[in-house]
Design an enzyme around this catalytic site. Structure first.
Site, PDB file in Angstrom:
ATOM      1  N   ARG A  88      -7.351  -0.468  -6.884  1.00  0.00           N
ATOM      2  CA  ARG A  88      -7.709   0.589  -5.922  1.00  0.00           C
ATOM      3  C   ARG A  88      -7.939   1.884  -6.715  1.00  0.00           C
ATOM      4  NH1 ARG A  88      -4.291   1.092  -0.499  1.00  0.00           N
ATOM      5  NH2 ARG A  88      -6.206   2.076   0.217  1.00  0.00           N
TER       6      ARG A  88
ATOM      7  N   ARG B  10       0.868  -1.182   0.000  1.00  0.00           N
ATOM      8  CA  ARG B  10       0.000   0.000   0.000  1.00  0.00           C
ATOM      9  C   ARG B  10       0.904   1.231   0.000  1.00  0.00           C
ATOM     10  NH1 ARG B  10       2.516   1.849   3.662  1.00  0.00           N
ATOM     11  NH2 ARG B  10       1.028   3.521   3.717  1.00  0.00           N
ATOM     12  N   GLY B  11       0.268   2.412  -0.100  1.00  0.00           N
ATOM     13  CA  GLY B  11       1.042   3.636  -0.269  1.00  0.00           C
ATOM     14  C   GLY B  11       1.108   3.924  -1.759  1.00  0.00           C
ATOM     15  N   ALA B  12       0.752   5.164  -2.129  1.00  0.00           N
ATOM     16  CA  ALA B  12       0.544   5.481  -3.549  1.00  0.00           C
ATOM     17  C   ALA B  12       1.716   5.087  -4.460  1.00  0.00           C
ATOM     18  CB  ALA B  12       0.208   6.971  -3.683  1.00  0.00           C
TER      19      ALA B  12
ATOM     20  N   ASN C  14      -5.441  12.388   0.728  1.00  0.00           N
ATOM     21  CA  ASN C  14      -4.490  11.552   1.478  1.00  0.00           C
ATOM     22  C   ASN C  14      -5.276  10.778   2.532  1.00  0.00           C
ATOM     23  OD1 ASN C  14      -1.726  10.713   1.997  1.00  0.00           O
ATOM     24  ND2 ASN C  14      -1.867  11.843   3.917  1.00  0.00           N
ATOM     25  N   LYS C  15      -4.573   9.976   3.280  1.00  0.00           N
ATOM     26  CA  LYS C  15      -5.193   9.086   4.260  1.00  0.00           C
ATOM     27  C   LYS C  15      -6.207   9.816   5.125  1.00  0.00           C
ATOM     28  CE  LYS C  15      -4.857   5.622   4.563  1.00  0.00           C
ATOM     29  NZ  LYS C  15      -5.862   4.747   3.909  1.00  0.00           N
TER      30      LYS C  15
ATOM     31  N   GLN D 214      -1.772   2.321   9.959  1.00  0.00           N
ATOM     32  CA  GLN D 214      -0.487   2.423   9.241  1.00  0.00           C
ATOM     33  C   GLN D 214       0.568   3.107  10.114  1.00  0.00           C
ATOM     34  OE1 GLN D 214      -3.442   3.087   7.864  1.00  0.00           O
ATOM     35  NE2 GLN D 214      -3.505   2.622   5.702  1.00  0.00           N
TER      36      GLN D 214
ATOM     37  N   ASP E 197      -2.087  10.940  -2.068  1.00  0.00           N
ATOM     38  CA  ASP E 197      -2.502   9.912  -3.039  1.00  0.00           C
ATOM     39  C   ASP E 197      -2.910  10.522  -4.364  1.00  0.00           C
ATOM     40  OD1 ASP E 197      -2.925   8.624  -0.257  1.00  0.00           O
ATOM     41  OD2 ASP E 197      -2.860   6.981  -1.714  1.00  0.00           O
TER      42      ASP E 197
HETATM   43  O1  MRU Z   1      -4.459   3.156   2.231  1.00  0.00           O
HETATM   44  P1  MRU Z   1      -2.981   3.379   2.083  1.00  0.00           P
HETATM   45  O2  MRU Z   1      -2.181   2.811   3.205  1.00  0.00           O
HETATM   46  O3  MRU Z   1      -2.495   2.948   0.717  1.00  0.00           O
HETATM   47  O4  MRU Z   1      -2.826   4.950   2.142  1.00  0.00           O
HETATM   48  C1  MRU Z   1      -1.550   5.506   2.110  1.00  0.00           C
HETATM   49  C2  MRU Z   1      -1.539   6.981   2.227  1.00  0.00           C
HETATM   50  O5  MRU Z   1      -2.564   7.620   2.323  1.00  0.00           O
HETATM   51  C3  MRU Z   1      -0.216   7.647   2.120  1.00  0.00           C
HETATM   52  O6  MRU Z   1      -0.161   8.788   2.927  1.00  0.00           O
HETATM   53  C4  MRU Z   1       0.020   8.062   0.664  1.00  0.00           C
HETATM   54  O7  MRU Z   1      -0.241   6.982  -0.188  1.00  0.00           O
HETATM   55  C5  MRU Z   1       1.386   8.560   0.429  1.00  0.00           C
HETATM   56  S1  MRU Z   1       2.592   7.259   0.586  1.00  0.00           S
HETATM   57  C6  MRU Z   1       4.097   7.938   0.178  1.00  0.00           C
END
Ligand code: MRU
Length: 358
Positions: free
Chosen positions: A98, A58-60, A260-261, A209, A250
């Site tokens: 996603r 996970r993470g963009a 973002n999250k 996270q 994201d």
């Molecule tokens: O649902 P996730 O864990 O994929 O969400 C991640 C985030 O929101 C991060 O802050 C974002 O992707 C940036 S990661 C460098």
């Protein structure tokens, strides 16, 4: 190109979320951290798509890189007759994994452009693997460049700069990227330069996270971290020690709004109220100039069990309705600076974004 996990450069970076082995992709199962470090080996695009959907990775940026390797795997294992249809189907499947992180679609478009110009399966195998490795390598290099830009933007490049404490949300580290991290990369750089007093890490309900990944990553590297419940952020900012809130993204739209999250928006409101600076750190692959504003961003909603349960243990009455959007949109006017590898946009708006990403 060499295996990216086996170069002095990548070894120096420590933690990695994914390892490309030529015929397979290995993903560190982030659902099991910090209790277990378990690697999953994938030989096809469907498996990669499933791992993205289920948050093994996970993470963009890491999602985009994994998807690119997924396309390379589809080529590697394609039959000689239907190779084009198989790769096209893989791209479609990966694109449905996603919806919010635009890095996924950006990486797939890059892979598709290469695929469209291939004339044989052999050519596709070689060039798609090279392209995926290039996407991976560029992400890592971009993170290192962003850390430099961010320190200048914070006014911390001078020799006599005083250390600061910062607060971060979610996980934006090596686990979420091609290595080093975005906002967490800035934190690493502050630490390397002895400019960091302490990181407060929001635990980041509901998927955690912050507690499961960020606290783990920072402790592995001896970076001083204090974990806090999301609801403690207001009190922490009110106390006055924290100078900057650093987060990732994201998707960033043409007017500078940032998805973002979930919980990032409330943090930005808190930061403005307490006169704490708010910085977004993301590669240009997170910028989506085709969308005018944050209201156009598709926001993923996930299963209510992520809120009702922790590791299968129920924390709420069975069947209670849940609203579980996993991202929110922070309006541009709450953001002091957006940092990318291409440069920075202060007080982001349409003109500033256009200037850098036109
Ligand atoms: O649902 P996730 O864990 O994929 O969400 C991640 C985030 O929101 C991060 O802050 C974002 O992707 C940036 S990661 C460098």
């Amino acid at each position: 190109m060499n295996n990216l996990t086996d170069t002095p450069f990548s070894r120096a970076l420590g933690t990695v979320a994914l390892r490309w082995q030529g015929n397979s992709l290995e993903l560190l199962d982030q659902r099991l951290l910090p209790a277990q470090e378990h690697w999953i080996t994938l030989e096809g695009a469907s498996g990669v798509a499933r791992c993205i959907r289920d948050m093994v990775v996970r993470g963009a940026p890491a999602i985009g890189i994994s998807a690119a390797y997924g396309v390379a795997l589809a080529a590697r294992h394609a039959g000689s007759r239907d190779w084009q249809a198989e790769i096209r189907q893989a791209i479609r499947e990966l694109s449905e994994s996603r919806p919010t992180a635009v890095n996924l679609f950006w990486a797939l478009q890059r892979m598709e452009r290469v695929f469209d110009s291939c004339e044989s399966v052999g050519e596709a195998q070689e060039r798609l693997a090279d392209e995926a490795e290039a996407i991976h390598q560029e992400d890592l290099a971009g993170n290192l460049a962003m850390a430099d830009h961010a320190l200048s933007a914070m006014g911390l490049s001078a020799d006599n700069a005083a250390p600061v404490s910062v607060l971060t949300h979610c996980n934006t580290g090596a686990l979420a990227t091609g290595g080093y991290g975005t906002a967490l990369g800035v934190i690493r750089r502050l630490h390397e330069k002895k400019l960091l007093t302490r990181v407060y890490a929001d635990e980041t309900r509901p998927w955690l996270q912050g507690s499961r990944l960020t606290a783990w990553e920072l402790m592995r590297d001896d970076i001083p971290v204090t974990l806090n419940a999301d609801g403690a952020a207001a009190a922490i900012l009110a106390a006055g020690e924290v100078r900057w809130v650093l987060v990732g993204a994201d998707r960033i739209t043409a007017n500078g709004d940032v998805a973002n999250k979930i919980g990032t928006y409330s943090l930005a409101v808190l930061a403005r109220y307490h006169n704490v600076r708010f910085m977004v750190v993301a590669p240009s692959s997170t910028v989506d100039m085709s969308l005018a504003s944050g209201t156009d961003i598709p926001i993923e909603e996930r299963d209510g069990r992520e809120v009702r349960e922790v590791r299968g243990i129920s924390l709420a009455p069975e069947g209670v309705p849940v609203f579980n959007p996993v991202f929110d949109v922070t309006p541009a006017d709450l953001i002091d600076v957006i940092v990318t590898e291409k440069g920075i946009v202060r007080n982001p708006d349409m003109a500033g974004m256009q200037g850098l990403f036109g």
